[in-house]
Design an enzyme around this catalytic site. Structure first.
Site, PDB file in Angstrom:
ATOM      1  N   ARG A  83     -27.315  73.281 -58.982  1.00 29.93           N
ATOM      2  CA  ARG A  83     -28.258  72.106 -58.298  1.00 29.93           C
ATOM      3  C   ARG A  83     -27.490  70.884 -58.135  1.00 29.93           C
ATOM      4  NH1 ARG A  83     -29.964  69.271 -61.994  1.00 29.93           N
ATOM      5  NH2 ARG A  83     -30.684  70.861 -63.409  1.00 29.93           N
ATOM      6  N   TYR A 102     -44.800  61.551 -38.363  1.00 30.64           N
ATOM      7  CA  TYR A 102     -45.064  62.904 -38.695  1.00 30.64           C
ATOM      8  C   TYR A 102     -46.187  63.043 -39.746  1.00 30.64           C
ATOM      9  CZ  TYR A 102     -44.575  67.409 -40.883  1.00 30.64           C
ATOM     10  OH  TYR A 102     -44.788  68.718 -41.490  1.00 30.64           O
ATOM     11  N   ASP A 126     -36.151  59.063 -38.542  1.00 32.21           N
ATOM     12  CA  ASP A 126     -36.257  60.404 -38.540  1.00 32.21           C
ATOM     13  C   ASP A 126     -36.056  60.906 -37.126  1.00 32.21           C
ATOM     14  OD1 ASP A 126     -37.504  62.986 -38.241  1.00 32.21           O
ATOM     15  OD2 ASP A 126     -39.203  62.285 -39.768  1.00 32.21           O
ATOM     16  N   LYS A 144     -36.359  72.300 -38.028  1.00 36.65           N
ATOM     17  CA  LYS A 144     -36.569  72.317 -36.435  1.00 36.65           C
ATOM     18  C   LYS A 144     -35.619  72.579 -36.063  1.00 36.65           C
ATOM     19  CE  LYS A 144     -40.667  71.026 -38.503  1.00 36.65           C
ATOM     20  NZ  LYS A 144     -41.149  69.333 -38.858  1.00 36.65           N
TER      21      LYS A 144
HETATM   22  C1  LIG Z   1     -41.559  68.913 -39.824  1.00 36.46           C
HETATM   23  C2  LIG Z   1     -40.952  67.473 -39.688  1.00 36.46           C
HETATM   24  C3  LIG Z   1     -41.092  66.709 -41.144  1.00 36.46           C
HETATM   25  C4  LIG Z   1     -41.044  67.351 -42.429  1.00 36.46           C
HETATM   26  O1  LIG Z   1     -40.021  68.522 -42.628  1.00 36.46           O
HETATM   27  P1  LIG Z   1     -40.263  69.647 -43.580  1.00 36.46           P
HETATM   28  O2  LIG Z   1     -38.996  70.539 -43.281  1.00 36.46           O
HETATM   29  O3  LIG Z   1     -41.503  70.618 -42.649  1.00 36.46           O
HETATM   30  O4  LIG Z   1     -40.677  69.288 -44.846  1.00 36.46           O
HETATM   31  C5  LIG Z   1     -40.405  65.361 -40.946  1.00 36.46           C
HETATM   32  N1  LIG Z   1     -40.458  64.934 -39.795  1.00 36.46           N
HETATM   33  C6  LIG Z   1     -40.845  65.173 -38.658  1.00 36.46           C
HETATM   34  C7  LIG Z   1     -40.570  64.812 -37.309  1.00 36.46           C
HETATM   35  C8  LIG Z   1     -41.020  66.735 -38.535  1.00 36.46           C
HETATM   36  O5  LIG Z   1     -41.307  67.493 -37.713  1.00 36.46           O
END
Ligand SMILES: *Cc1c(COP(=O)(O)O)cnc(C)c1O
Length: 424
Positions: free
Chosen positions: A66, A118, A189, A214
């Protein structure tokens, strides 16, 4: 100061003229040759614990998985290099990265966020952060409002550029300059563009976060997140929380995501090329009201794209308003044959969805529409298939929606089967 656990590249992390360019770093950063076997690809280190020769003297640099694990360190090293950062920390999801950053703020702190974040980030800001005394104000035009919104207790500004799902951009430098005058940290982000197309730290951000789920992993088979930054003080605070909260990714997921990241530049270029082709085709269609794509010359913030994005690339994500309302939007998503109707984005396969009824359904309608998320908005994630096929698919689906009868679930199913049979 070298990166903790860094045993890959000896060049300084932020050399003014990088010796290695993006593709070289993507393939090699954090990928040491295995010291024992000579394996070119590091083994997956599943062991949860690591032996010590005396109390408190581990054999190597690891004690308990961890706290630190070889595959996680490799991945973090790679992402730090790709985001031009000194440090990166990996999490069990993008949402866990967001939660860790918000958790690092003291109770009573105030956060300013762009409105169309998001959906899960919006949910965390409004339903979780408030429970530990952190308040978030949303702004639809952060560059204009920021000075008025800053309070003495404002600690953080949260930007998504491009935003989800309307693909509007924020001038990161403009916001960071104002924020830094008041000692406020700026988070970007960067999920929608990936580190290949945009490096927010180079434009003044203090922290960049990704849903690795993603583009970075890119194959729709890993859920993970990452945060990258330069401040040693942030490193101390966030790495403590990463371990204390324990929302860390597994060694196998780190290994898979790292493998994905090695081809990020190839995938991001191809997805972006396809995004532009599809956006151009949609913009010409009589069945389309408007197209949101930062790679188009008429995008309202094209200048920001030219400043912030590599080669002015638009990325693989776009959205558009279809004529015929929500029903047309939903039918369009059922009528495509290559694009799969599904949430998420950034994988090798193209996806399509209706944010108003899917990813953004949790946001109240008036608030959604104020941010441009109308019921007839369709969001597209372009994968790395052949762009000509993607354009053909979008155009045939538009025709079907406009002239065809209502598509039943039966037809939608046979569509899926037909595609598999035709291409397998
Ligand atoms: C999918 C996404 C998240 C969250 O990520 P997870 O891996 O699903 O928890 C945050 N910001 C954006 C822009 C996203 O597309």
């Amino acid at each position: 100061m070298t990166l903790p656990g860094d045993h890959s590249i000896e060049t300084p992390p932020r050399a003014p003229s990088p010796v290695h360019r993006f593709g070289t770093l993507a393939v090699h950063a954090g990928s040491p040759i295995d010291k024992v076997s000579g394996a070119v690809i590091e083994p997956i280190s599943l062991s949860t614990t690591f032996a010590q020769t005396a109390v408190g003297v581990p054999v190597g640099e690891y004690e308990y998985t961890r706290s630190s694990n070889p595959n996680r360190i490799n991945f973090e090293t790679a992402i730090a290099r790709l985001e031009r950062a000194r440090y990166a920390l990996a999490y069990a999801s993008g949402s866990a990265a967001t939660a860790n950053i918000l958790q690092s703020l003291a109770a009573g702190s105030h956060v300013i966020s762009v409105s169309d974040v998001y959906g899960g980030t919006h949910r965390y800001f409004t339903k979780v952060a408030s429970a530990h005394g952190v308040r978030v104000t949303f702004s639809p035009s952060i560059e204009l409002d920021i000075e008025d919104l800053i309070k003495p207790e404002t600690k953080l500004i949260w930007i998504e550029s491009p935003s989800n799902p309307t693909l509007s951009l924020v001038d990161i430098r403009a916001v960071a300059d104002i924020a830094h005058r008041s000692g406020i940290m700026v988070v970007v982000d960067n999920t929608f563009l990936s580190p290949y197309i945009q490096n927010p730290l180079e434009h003044g951000a203090d922290l960049v976060v990704h849903s690795v789920t993603k583009y970075i992993n890119g194959h729709s088979d890993v859920l993970m997140g990452v945060a990258a930054f330069n401040s040693e003080e942030l490193w101390t605070r966030l790495s403590f929380l990463q371990n204390a909260i324990g929302a860390v990714p597994s060694p196998f997921d780190c290994w898979l995501a790292h493998r994905g990241a090695k081809t990020l530049h190839l995938r991001a270029r191809e997805a972006s090329k396809n995004g532009l082709m599809v956006a151009e085709a949609l913009a010409k269609s009589p069945h389309v009201i408007a197209v949101n794509y930062p790679g188009l010359p008429n995008h309202k913030q094209r200048k920001i794209a030219l400043k912030q994005h590599r080669d002015g690339l638009g990325g693989g994500m776009l959205s558009f308003r279809i004529k015929g309302g929500q029903e047309a939007a939903e039918r369009f998503c059922q009528a495509t044959q290559i694009f799969t109707l599904a949430e998420s984005l950034g994988g090798v396969e193209s996806l399509v969805e209706v944010p108003g009824s899917m990813t953004h359904a949790g946001i109240p309608k008036e608030q959604r529409e104020a941010a441009g998320v109308f019921d007839d908005l369709v969001r597209i994630s372009c994968g790395v298939e052949d762009g000509v096929d993607l354009v053909g698919d979008v155009l045939q689906a538009l025709e079907k929606v406009v002239v065809g009868p209502k598509i039943t679930n039966g037809l939608a199913n046979s569509k899926t089967n037909g595609f598999a049979n035709g291409h397998a």
